[in-house]
Design an enzyme around this catalytic site. Structure first.
Site, PDB file in Angstrom:
ATOM      1  N   ALA A  74       0.846  -1.196   0.000  1.00  0.00           N
ATOM      2  CA  ALA A  74       0.000   0.000   0.000  1.00  0.00           C
ATOM      3  C   ALA A  74       0.878   1.243   0.000  1.00  0.00           C
ATOM      4  CB  ALA A  74      -0.919   0.001   1.219  1.00  0.00           C
ATOM      5  N   CYS A  75       0.445   2.244  -0.753  1.00  0.00           N
ATOM      6  CA  CYS A  75       1.251   3.457  -0.864  1.00  0.00           C
ATOM      7  C   CYS A  75       0.360   4.685  -0.783  1.00  0.00           C
ATOM      8  CB  CYS A  75       2.003   3.459  -2.188  1.00  0.00           C
ATOM      9  SG  CYS A  75       0.918   3.725  -3.607  1.00  0.00           S
ATOM     10  N   ASP A  76       1.026   5.793  -0.678  1.00  0.00           N
ATOM     11  CA  ASP A  76       0.375   7.089  -0.784  1.00  0.00           C
ATOM     12  C   ASP A  76       0.782   7.603  -2.160  1.00  0.00           C
ATOM     13  OD1 ASP A  76      -1.225   9.075   0.202  1.00  0.00           O
ATOM     14  OD2 ASP A  76       0.334  10.033   1.392  1.00  0.00           O
ATOM     15  N   VAL A  87      -3.175   3.334  -0.312  1.00  0.00           N
ATOM     16  CA  VAL A  87      -3.469   2.990   1.076  1.00  0.00           C
ATOM     17  C   VAL A  87      -4.957   3.141   1.407  1.00  0.00           C
ATOM     18  CG1 VAL A  87      -2.988   5.253   2.091  1.00  0.00           C
ATOM     19  CG2 VAL A  87      -2.560   3.186   3.433  1.00  0.00           C
TER      20      VAL A  87
END
Length: 101
Positions: free
Chosen positions: A15-17, A46
């Site tokens: 998960a990322c921003d 995310v």
């Protein structure tokens, strides 16, 4: 704190921003490492973690947001390259073992 057994993991979500693509690189490298164990790696924002996620890896600064958006075990990492979290995940999947998040 929740945990998951490595043998239960069939997919890992990175998960990322909305960042610079470093997490895409992590997902690609981890996918290569986990391919021999038939574990898929998925990259996602995310705020859009899939409902079927069992294990989510994200940068440490995003752990609280990831936990708010998922019931999965969430583990944070500090570095996109060479972080020991990736070795722990592979070892748990390969050898069996528990991952806590």
């Amino acid at each position: 704190m929740s945990s998951i057994q490595g043998k239960e993991i069939d997919k890992v979500v990175i998960a990322c921003d909305a960042g610079m693509g470093s997490s895409v690189m992590v997902a690609s490298q981890l996918a290569k490492r986990l391919k021999p164990y038939s574990v898929k790696v998925q990259h996602t924002p995310v705020n859009e973690i899939p409902a079927d996620a069992k294990l989510v890896l994200c940068q440490a600064s995003l752990v609280a947001r990831a936990k708010k958006n998922s019931t999965a075990v969430v583990i944070g990492f500090q570095s996109f390259l060479g972080d020991p979290v990736f070795d722990r995940v592979e070892a748990a999947i390969r050898d069996g073992g528990s991952l806590d998040g």
